[in-house]
Design an enzyme around this catalytic site. Structure first.
Site, PDB file in Angstrom:
ATOM      1  N   LYS A   1      -6.163 -14.517  -7.787  1.00 54.33           N
ATOM      2  CA  LYS A   1      -7.419 -14.596  -7.057  1.00 54.33           C
ATOM      3  C   LYS A   1      -8.437 -13.587  -7.598  1.00 54.33           C
ATOM      4  CE  LYS A   1      -8.688 -13.392  -2.538  1.00 54.33           C
ATOM      5  NZ  LYS A   1      -8.419 -13.042  -1.171  1.00 54.33           N
TER       6      LYS A   1
ATOM      7  N   LYS B   1     -12.078  -8.146  -5.267  1.00 50.95           N
ATOM      8  CA  LYS B   1     -13.210  -7.217  -5.307  1.00 50.95           C
ATOM      9  C   LYS B   1     -12.771  -5.810  -5.669  1.00 50.95           C
ATOM     10  CE  LYS B   1     -14.242  -6.065  -0.393  1.00 50.95           C
ATOM     11  NZ  LYS B   1     -12.990  -5.611   0.201  1.00 50.95           N
TER      12      LYS B   1
ATOM     13  N   LYS C   1       0.826  -1.210   0.000  1.00 50.80           N
ATOM     14  CA  LYS C   1       0.000   0.000   0.000  1.00 50.80           C
ATOM     15  C   LYS C   1       0.858   1.256   0.000  1.00 50.80           C
ATOM     16  CE  LYS C   1      -4.387  -1.682   1.745  1.00 50.80           C
ATOM     17  NZ  LYS C   1      -5.524  -1.447   2.662  1.00 50.80           N
TER      18      LYS C   1
END
Ligand code: TRP
Length: 337
Positions: free
Chosen positions: A199, A202, A117
């Site tokens: 994966k 979202k 991040k």
């Protein structure tokens, strides 16, 4: 263990970001719904975590409602579980501060999520982003959680929570339960539709990669039909050699309850097209009732607020007990009631 129900305590935090996908459902939500009967469950919408990266306020508020409504629509039952917003319960920030004082800079610097991040948000590498794992540990330890359902990407954070519990207990005596990770059963990991090596996320920028729980049925059908498959024509479950079709078979299996060999046999010699058509239909049928219920809940602001109010009050009661103990152990003067 929860004193009133004698059930083990489950706690999980939900980041209100991106679009909840069928992968979140198959990998997590479905299991949480089941756990509600055998466990005392708490589900927290972690808005305090969300602001470690810059948020648009209107957007954040909307997404919190969206996520709440969708969790309820998927079967999270406020009659069984405690559902609340993190910022409604001040003990989260309170214990996070205490835990900050027991967490080493070195431990936090090793966190891969922080490194990722920080790379993504170079103009805003703030102290909250760095201390995120201590806040997450507070979420968990406040409720004496036994089990914490998390994705594999959160294992490192859960390790810190365990280390902090042990460290604090080592100094002050038994204060915190030491939680275990609950990683969903194998086969629960749904992969990206266009890139089955990674994966289903979202927060993916490319919407073709995921099936959102709120995708209109027509959109969902098309995404299934366009999902990459591998060369060959047999329906098979072999994630190493044939990751594309295997991912679709595992979604089919999760939604229908059939095992992989039965699916394989049903489509033997028929090629991809009929399989994909059936799966597309199955996904559309699966989404329908969830979206209907979501629509009802999402329009009912009063109902959502009543759920959150009851959740926050129960969470405050339970976390208050832990907080009192922590403050006493630290040597803070007791506050008169
Ligand atoms: N960090 C978790 C995530 O990104 C969300 C989270 C916050 C969480 N607090 C938690 C998960 C407590 C489990 C328990 O997915």
């Amino acid at each position: 263990m929860d004193a009133s129900t004698q059930k083990p305590v489950v706690l999980s935090g939900i980041q209100p970001s991106g679009h909840l996908t069928i992968g979140n459902y198959i990998g997590a939500l479905k299991h949480w719904v089941r756990l509600q009967d055998s466990h005392q469950c708490l589900f927290v919408l972690v808005d305090l975590h969300a602001i470690t990266v810059r948020q648009d306020p209107q957007d954040l508020r909307k997404r919190c409602y969206d996520f709440l409504a969708l969790y309820l629509a998927c079967g999270i039952d406020p009659g069984k579980s405690t559902v609340f917003v993190q910022s409604h319960v001040p003990a989260h920030a309170g214990l996070a501060w205490v835990l900050n004082c027991f967490t080493y800079m070195g431990e936090l610097s090793r966190m891969t999520q922080f490194k990722d991040k920080a790379r993504k948000h170079q103009a805003n590498i703030n102290v909250g982003l760095f201390a995120y794992p201590a806040l997450m540990a507070a979420d968990i330890l406040l409720y004496q959680a036994d089990l914490v359902p998390v994705g594999a990407d959160q294992r490192q954070h859960l390790e810190i929570a365990r280390d902090l519990a042990l460290r604090f207990n080592g100094i002050y005596g038994q204060v915190f339960n030491v939680p275990e990770a609950y990683i969903p059963p194998v086969g629960a990991r749904v992969m990206s539709l266009q890139d089955p090596a990674s994966k289903m996320s979202k927060s993916d920028d490319n919407a073709a990669n995921y099936l959102a729980l709120l995708d209109p049925p027509e959109v969902a059908r098309n995404k299934i039909k366009r999902a990459v498959t591998d060369c060959g024509a047999e329906i098979a479950y072999d994630p190493d050699q044939r990751p594309g079709i295997s991912n679709l078979v595992s979604i089919y299996g999760a939604l229908s309850g059939q095992d992989f060999s039965a699916i394989q046999a049903a489509y033997a010699g028929r090629g991809y097209a009929p399989f994909k058509a059936d799966l597309a239909e199955m996904v559309a049928e699966f989404l329908k009732p969830i979206q209907q219920e979501y629509g009802k809940v999402r329009r009912d602001r009063a109902y959502m607020h009543s759920v959150l109010k009851a959740g926050a009050s129960e969470a405050a009661r339970r976390s208050g007990r832990t907080m009192d103990k922590v403050y006493r152990k630290l040597g803070f003067i007791e506050r008169e009631a």
